[in-house]
Design a protein around this motif. Structure first.
Motif, PDB file in Angstrom:
ATOM      1  N   MET A  34       7.074  -0.106  18.579  1.00  8.85           N
ATOM      2  CA  MET A  34       6.794   0.133  18.063  1.00  8.85           C
ATOM      3  C   MET A  34       6.381   1.310  17.127  1.00  8.85           C
ATOM      4  N   ALA A  35       6.580   0.990  15.726  1.00 11.15           N
ATOM      5  CA  ALA A  35       5.335   2.282  14.398  1.00 11.15           C
ATOM      6  C   ALA A  35       4.510   1.469  13.576  1.00 11.15           C
ATOM      7  N   LYS A  36       3.422   2.291  13.112  1.00 11.40           N
ATOM      8  CA  LYS A  36       2.557   2.204  12.413  1.00 11.40           C
ATOM      9  C   LYS A  36       2.513   2.134  11.305  1.00 11.40           C
ATOM     10  N   TYR A  37       2.629   1.254  10.557  1.00  9.27           N
ATOM     11  CA  TYR A  37       2.983   1.463   9.277  1.00  9.27           C
ATOM     12  C   TYR A  37       1.108   1.127   8.276  1.00  9.27           C
ATOM     13  N   LEU A  38       1.077   1.320   7.019  1.00  9.20           N
ATOM     14  CA  LEU A  38       0.200   1.817   6.457  1.00  9.20           C
ATOM     15  C   LEU A  38       0.346   0.568   4.135  1.00  9.20           C
ATOM     16  N   LEU A  39       0.562  -0.490   4.629  1.00  4.74           N
ATOM     17  CA  LEU A  39       0.783  -1.157   3.357  1.00  4.74           C
ATOM     18  C   LEU A  39      -0.663  -1.217   2.603  1.00  4.74           C
ATOM     19  N   LEU A  40      -0.323  -0.319   1.515  1.00  4.58           N
ATOM     20  CA  LEU A  40      -1.324   0.228   0.341  1.00  4.58           C
ATOM     21  C   LEU A  40      -1.323  -0.798  -1.010  1.00  4.58           C
ATOM     22  N   LYS A  41      -2.238  -1.916  -1.125  1.00  4.71           N
ATOM     23  CA  LYS A  41      -2.103  -2.542  -2.201  1.00  4.71           C
ATOM     24  C   LYS A  41      -3.387  -1.800  -3.370  1.00  4.71           C
ATOM     25  N   HIS A  42      -2.473  -1.767  -4.567  1.00  6.88           N
ATOM     26  CA  HIS A  42      -3.125  -0.949  -5.496  1.00  6.88           C
ATOM     27  C   HIS A  42      -3.276  -2.032  -6.752  1.00  6.88           C
ATOM     28  N   TYR A  43      -4.936  -1.947  -7.188  1.00  6.81           N
ATOM     29  CA  TYR A  43      -4.972  -2.307  -8.423  1.00  6.81           C
ATOM     30  C   TYR A  43      -4.067  -1.947  -9.625  1.00  6.81           C
ATOM     31  N   ARG A  44      -4.217  -0.720  -9.435  1.00  8.22           N
ATOM     32  CA  ARG A  44      -3.381   0.032 -10.864  1.00  8.22           C
ATOM     33  C   ARG A  44      -2.857   1.584 -10.083  1.00  8.22           C
ATOM     34  N   GLY A  45      -1.530   1.790 -10.984  1.00 11.32           N
ATOM     35  CA  GLY A  45      -0.636   3.453 -10.775  1.00 11.32           C
ATOM     36  C   GLY A  45       0.511   2.754  -9.649  1.00 11.32           C
ATOM     37  N   ALA A  46       0.573   1.775  -9.399  1.00 17.13           N
ATOM     38  CA  ALA A  46       2.318   0.811  -9.060  1.00 17.13           C
ATOM     39  C   ALA A  46       2.339   0.017 -10.307  1.00 17.13           C
ATOM     40  N   PRO A  47       4.145   0.666 -10.125  1.00 13.69           N
ATOM     41  CA  PRO A  47       5.113  -0.406 -10.971  1.00 13.69           C
ATOM     42  C   PRO A  47       4.222  -1.383 -11.496  1.00 13.69           C
TER      43      PRO A  47
ATOM     44  N   ILE B 236      -7.450   1.808  -4.766  1.00 20.03           N
ATOM     45  CA  ILE B 236      -6.463   1.478  -3.988  1.00 20.03           C
ATOM     46  C   ILE B 236      -7.164   0.026  -3.577  1.00 20.03           C
ATOM     47  N   ALA B 237      -6.431  -1.312  -3.874  1.00 18.16           N
ATOM     48  CA  ALA B 237      -7.525  -2.951  -3.595  1.00 18.16           C
ATOM     49  C   ALA B 237      -7.616  -2.759  -2.147  1.00 18.16           C
ATOM     50  N   GLY B 238      -6.694  -2.086  -1.755  1.00 17.01           N
ATOM     51  CA  GLY B 238      -6.934  -2.745  -0.133  1.00 17.01           C
ATOM     52  C   GLY B 238      -5.861  -2.259   0.993  1.00 17.01           C
ATOM     53  N   TRP B 239      -5.447  -2.099   2.491  1.00 17.82           N
ATOM     54  CA  TRP B 239      -4.759  -2.308   2.843  1.00 17.82           C
ATOM     55  C   TRP B 239      -5.409  -2.752   3.764  1.00 17.82           C
ATOM     56  N   MET B 240      -3.645  -2.588   4.553  1.00 20.44           N
ATOM     57  CA  MET B 240      -3.734  -3.201   6.447  1.00 20.44           C
ATOM     58  C   MET B 240      -2.228  -2.183   7.363  1.00 20.44           C
ATOM     59  N   ILE B 241      -2.956  -2.630   8.181  1.00 19.01           N
ATOM     60  CA  ILE B 241      -2.145  -1.529   9.033  1.00 19.01           C
ATOM     61  C   ILE B 241      -1.298  -2.110  10.381  1.00 19.01           C
TER      62      ILE B 241
ATOM     63  N   TRP C 238       4.176  -4.582  -6.153  1.00 19.55           N
ATOM     64  CA  TRP C 238       5.225  -3.479  -5.113  1.00 19.55           C
ATOM     65  C   TRP C 238       3.140  -3.242  -4.777  1.00 19.55           C
ATOM     66  N   LEU C 239       4.225  -3.122  -3.217  1.00 14.48           N
ATOM     67  CA  LEU C 239       2.923  -2.196  -1.991  1.00 14.48           C
ATOM     68  C   LEU C 239       3.949  -0.858  -1.881  1.00 14.48           C
ATOM     69  N   GLU C 240       2.560  -0.737  -1.536  1.00 14.75           N
ATOM     70  CA  GLU C 240       3.062   1.519  -0.906  1.00 14.75           C
ATOM     71  C   GLU C 240       3.114   1.442   0.315  1.00 14.75           C
ATOM     72  N   LEU C 241       4.265   1.965   1.643  1.00 16.33           N
ATOM     73  CA  LEU C 241       4.749   1.614   2.422  1.00 16.33           C
ATOM     74  C   LEU C 241       5.058   2.749   3.181  1.00 16.33           C
ATOM     75  N   ARG C 242       3.783   2.964   3.542  1.00 16.92           N
ATOM     76  CA  ARG C 242       3.381   4.762   4.317  1.00 16.92           C
ATOM     77  C   ARG C 242       3.597   4.473   6.030  1.00 16.92           C
ATOM     78  N   PRO C 243       4.563   5.287   6.469  1.00 24.01           N
ATOM     79  CA  PRO C 243       4.473   5.698   7.938  1.00 24.01           C
ATOM     80  C   PRO C 243       3.664   6.220   8.350  1.00 24.01           C
ATOM     81  N   PHE C 244       2.757   6.124   9.654  1.00 25.00           N
ATOM     82  CA  PHE C 244       1.984   7.018  10.003  1.00 25.00           C
ATOM     83  C   PHE C 244       2.900   7.789  10.718  1.00 25.00           C
ATOM     84  N   LEU C 245       1.864   9.223  10.725  1.00 28.78           N
ATOM     85  CA  LEU C 245       2.618  10.929  11.332  1.00 28.78           C
ATOM     86  C   LEU C 245       2.957  10.768  12.399  1.00 28.78           C
TER      87      LEU C 245
END
Length: 135
Positions: A1-14, A85-90, A120-127
């Motif tokens: 299993m791998a953890k990812y962060l989903l970031l929701k942006h109010y502004r700044g994304a496409p 950033i509007a919110g996040w989900m792991i 658009w959501l930013e998808l970032r893997p945990f280090l």
């Protein structure tokens, strides 16, 4: 299993397809959006893929250390910035492909007119720990 962060942006994304700012949505549209998010998280809880998530208020400040014996320096509130950033989900999933699939589904949350935002959501893997190098 791998953890990812989903970031929701109010502004700044496409720009999203249904790009009507949330402050112009009706109360019913806001409620439908929040319900979609809650239902999505509940489904992932059942599958064991949900770790945590939270909506964020637009207020905030940048904070940094300013030296021994000095109070931290702040710069804010930063709501005027281009990126908010509007919110996040792991999530904790079996593969990158599954993370992309879930991010795509979350992107379909309803917005103005009840239509999917297609945001658009930013998808970032945990280090993770770097691999051990054997010589």
């Amino acid at each position: 299993m791998a953890k990812y962060l989903l970031l929701k942006h109010y502004r700044g994304a496409p720009e999203a397809v249904n790009d009507v700012p949330m402050d112009r949505w009706t109360p019913e549209e806001v409620s439908a959006h929040i319900q979609y998010m809650n239902d999505f998280a509940a489904r992932l809880e059942k599958s064991g893929e949900f770790v945590d998530g939270q909506a964020l208020a637009p207020e905030g400040a940048w904070v940094r250390y300013d030296g021994e014996g000095r109070p931290p320096v702040t710069d804010g509130p930063f709501a005027e910035t281009k990126d908010l950033i509007a919110g996040w989900m792991i999530i904790d999933v079996d593969s990158y492909e599954r993370a992309v699939e879930l991010a795509g589904e979350l992107s379909a949350a309803p917005g103005a007119g009840g239509r999917p935002i297609h945001e658009w959501l930013e998808l970032r893997p945990f280090l993770t720990a770097p691999p051990t190098i054997a010589e």
